[in-house]
Design an enzyme around this catalytic site. Structure first.
Site, PDB file in Angstrom:
ATOM      1  CB  CYS A   8      39.110   0.479 -48.129  1.00  0.00           C
ATOM      2  SG  CYS A   8      38.155   2.004 -47.985  1.00  0.00           S
ATOM      3  NE  ARG A  14      39.242  -0.324 -51.913  1.00  0.00           N
ATOM      4  CZ  ARG A  14      40.504  -0.595 -51.709  1.00  0.00           C
ATOM      5  NH1 ARG A  14      40.974  -1.764 -52.097  1.00  0.00           N
ATOM      6  NH2 ARG A  14      41.305   0.269 -51.119  1.00  0.00           N
ATOM      7  CG  ASP A 125      40.886   1.833 -54.419  1.00  0.00           C
ATOM      8  OD1 ASP A 125      39.768   2.347 -54.618  1.00  0.00           O
ATOM      9  OD2 ASP A 125      41.722   2.294 -53.627  1.00  0.00           O
TER      10      ASP A 125
HETATM   11  P1  4NP Z   1      39.063   3.437 -51.059  1.00  0.00           P
HETATM   12  O1  4NP Z   1      39.607   4.206 -52.360  1.00  0.00           O
HETATM   13  O2  4NP Z   1      40.286   2.973 -50.300  1.00  0.00           O
HETATM   14  O3  4NP Z   1      38.284   2.278 -51.598  1.00  0.00           O
HETATM   15  O4  4NP Z   1      38.209   4.422 -50.296  1.00  0.00           O
HETATM   16  C1  4NP Z   1      40.481   5.306 -52.277  1.00  0.00           C
HETATM   17  C2  4NP Z   1      39.952   6.570 -52.085  1.00  0.00           C
HETATM   18  C3  4NP Z   1      40.808   7.661 -52.029  1.00  0.00           C
HETATM   19  C4  4NP Z   1      42.172   7.476 -52.174  1.00  0.00           C
HETATM   20  C5  4NP Z   1      42.690   6.202 -52.355  1.00  0.00           C
HETATM   21  C6  4NP Z   1      41.840   5.132 -52.402  1.00  0.00           C
HETATM   22  N1  4NP Z   1      43.048   8.584 -52.154  1.00  0.00           N
HETATM   23  O5  4NP Z   1      44.257   8.399 -52.384  1.00  0.00           O
HETATM   24  O6  4NP Z   1      42.597   9.714 -51.905  1.00  0.00           O
END
Ligand code: 4NP
Length: 157
Positions: A8, A14, A125
């Protein structure tokens, strides 16, 4: 050994959720000696961190272990350690194709490719939507159907 990598953006919501759910399934079906699982982010902001507290909470609620989940960033060097790279959304997939190039040794897919009964093409997300329950439901479905796909494809039971 069939090596699966979930990817992800941040590797705290995710993809670690998918890793934990898929790992749980593999253990329950005693397929640990045939399939391995890992996860990573395309971004590096959270390297070394545990999953998001709400990811941990929803996994615990479903009695799924969160042990050993530590955020890492995908890199070109991971190429030789992956057979199936499973992206959570289209942006992740495009970023991975750019990183690895068109590479026949790796099968690129999105987790929702394996789920028939959903209109979602990407896993939303929850870092932005806040809806960890819906994300869990989609990822759980995806993991069950991905495992069935791998079992059929590789004739394992
Ligand atoms: P993930 O969600 O891709 O599902 O882990 C996110 C977690 C952190 C960030 C973006 C998406 N971030 O910009 O820090």
């Amino acid at each position: 050994m069939i090596r699966v990598m979930f990817v992800c953006l941040g590797n705290i919501c995710r993809s670690p959720m998918a890793e934990a759910i898929f790992c749980d399934l593999i253990k329950k079906e005693q397929l640990n000696d045939k399939i391995t699982v890992d996860s990573a982010g395309t971004g590096g902001w959270h390297i070394g961190n545990p999953p998001h507290p709400k990811t941990i909470a929803i996994l615990k609620k479903h009695n799924i272990s969160t042990e050993g989940l530590v955020a890492q960033q995908i890199s070109k060097q991971d190429k030789d350690k992956i057979d199936y790279i499973i992206a959570m959304d289209e942006q992740n997939k495009q970023d991975l194709l750019q990183l690895f190039g068109e590479d026949d040794s790796i099968e690129f897919a999105k987790l929702m490719d394996f789920v028939d009964e959903t209109a979602e093409k990407d896993v939303p997300d929850p870092y932005f939507t806040g809806n960890f329950t819906y994300t869990y439901e989609l990822i759980s479905k995806g993991c069950h159907q991905l495992l069935q796909y791998l079992k059929d494809k590789h004739s394992i039971s």
